[in-house]
Write an enzyme that holds these catalytic residues in place. Structure first.
Site, PDB file in Angstrom:
ATOM      1  N   GLU A 157      -2.041   3.261   2.090  1.00  0.00           N
ATOM      2  CA  GLU A 157      -2.574   3.618   0.783  1.00  0.00           C
ATOM      3  C   GLU A 157      -1.460   4.290  -0.021  1.00  0.00           C
ATOM      4  O   GLU A 157      -0.811   5.219   0.476  1.00  0.00           O
ATOM      5  CB  GLU A 157      -3.738   4.600   0.999  1.00  0.00           C
ATOM      6  CG  GLU A 157      -4.852   4.480   0.020  1.00  0.00           C
ATOM      7  CD  GLU A 157      -6.022   5.402   0.390  1.00  0.00           C
ATOM      8  OE1 GLU A 157      -5.892   6.270   1.272  1.00  0.00           O
ATOM      9  OE2 GLU A 157      -7.082   5.251  -0.239  1.00  0.00           O
ATOM     10  N   SER A 162      -3.935  13.042   3.688  1.00  0.00           N
ATOM     11  CA  SER A 162      -5.153  12.233   3.750  1.00  0.00           C
ATOM     12  C   SER A 162      -6.062  12.486   2.561  1.00  0.00           C
ATOM     13  O   SER A 162      -7.013  11.730   2.343  1.00  0.00           O
ATOM     14  CB  SER A 162      -5.953  12.602   4.995  1.00  0.00           C
ATOM     15  OG  SER A 162      -5.183  12.478   6.145  1.00  0.00           O
TER      16      SER A 162
END
Ligand SMILES: NC(=O)c1ccc[n+]([C@@H]2O[C@H](COP(=O)([O-])OP(=O)(O)OC[C@H]3O[C@@H](n4cnc5c(N)ncnc54)[C@H](O)[C@@H]3O)[C@@H](O)[C@H]2O)c1
Length: 284
Positions: free
Chosen positions: A154, A121
């Site tokens: 992403e 993350s």
């Protein structure tokens, strides 16, 4: 140049590893899943089975698709078995030291043409790539939670990530019927750099007695149209993961605006990790 990806290796069978396994299995890939404890992988497969059963009830999948997806997930007891993968996605806990160790091991085990992706993350892809002898084939592939449902992924380019690697992974994201968002390698990338200060601020608002947990979450849901309140979202992510991400932002930017709320630290110390432990800002 692209390799025909049939088998996806997943290291880490927690919340994200489980969702990623389900996603690939329902899209016709074979999945190998590894964790430190076989029971964790068994639990992951059981959770995938439950989720697929719900999709069957809703008629989004038929019986044959559910059976095929379940039978395509294999649990492996040793990270060496990742040698049979055409792509490996690392989804272990958010620790740079741990992830670097895993990348080092994977680099020795998987074929030299195989891309190793991290679902991190916030941690630097460039630093993970430097633990391998193939930095051009290391990339961030940041699935959102829950991975089978959320439509964006992403993609993070480390300093040495090759253009071919970016193209192959972007193509794969499209094959999963998802949209790729491309980011350069900065702490938190795009999404969490923006999202986490908001989550942290909600925690500070609670800590400073601005209002109750319910009012804070309702404020953001009702007044800002967010589908979930920030405290409930932090619980869903996992408070240990939230703290690790804020620490990465704080140390990465050396900016006090990312300082994790002391209440968050206190909860993690108490073992209140959110939904996964049954207690966080809310009870489950
Ligand atoms: N939780 C989220 O909402 C979310 C969203 C996107 C990305 N991520 C990222 O995904 C990764 C995993 O997060 P999660 O929420 O699934 O955490 P989690 O705590 O649910 O799972 C982490 C798993 O890693 C395993 N693990 C730890 N050390 C290991 C090792 N040496 N070898 C193999 N497995 C090991 C643990 O046993 C655990 O099952 C983190 O990098 C996190 O930042 C999380």
């Amino acid at each position: 140049m692209s390799i025909d990806m049939k088998t996806i290796g997943i290291v880490g069978a927690g919340q994200m590893g489980t969702g990623i396994a389900q996603l690939f299995a329902t899209k016709g890939f074979k999945v190998l899943i590894f964790d430190i404890d076989r029971n964790i992988c068994e639990r992951a497969r059981m959770n995938v089975s439950k989720a697929l059963q719900k999709l069957l009830e809703k008629k989004r999948l038929n019986e044959q698709q559910v059976e095929m997806a379940l039978s395509s997930i294999s649990i492996v007891d040793n990270i060496d078995a990742m040698a049979h993968s055409d792509l490996v996605i690392e989804a272990v806990s958010e620790s740079q030291i741990l992830k670097k160790e895993i990348f080092q091991k994977l680099d020795k085990v998987v074929r030299s043409d195989v891309i190793i992706a991290s679902n991190t993350s916030s941690i630097s892809i460039t630093s993970l790539a430097s633990s391998t002898g193939r930095p051009d084939k290391v990339i961030g592939m940041h699935f959102m939670n829950p991975a089978p449902i959320m439509s964006g992924v992403e993609i993070i380019k480390g300093l040495l990530t090759g253009e071919n690697t970016v193209n192959v992974i972007s193509g794969l994201v499209a094959r999963l019927d998802k949209t790729a968002i491309i980011s350069n390698d900065r702490p938190g990338f795009i999404v969490n750099r923006i999202l986490f200060p908001m989550l942290n601020e909600a925690m500070f608002a609670l800590y400073e007695g601005v209002s109750t947990r319910e009012e804070i979450d309702n404020g953001m849901k009702i007044c800002c149209n967010h589908p979930i309140g920030p405290l409930a979202l932090a619980d869903m992510i996992g408070l240990d993961t939230v703290l690790a991400i804020l620490d990465t932002l704080y140390s990465g930017f050396r900016d006090t605006k990312y300082r994790p709320c002391p209440l968050l630290k206190e909860y993690v110390d108490a073992g209140w990790l959110g939904k996964k432990s049954g207690r966080g800002f809310f009870e489950y």
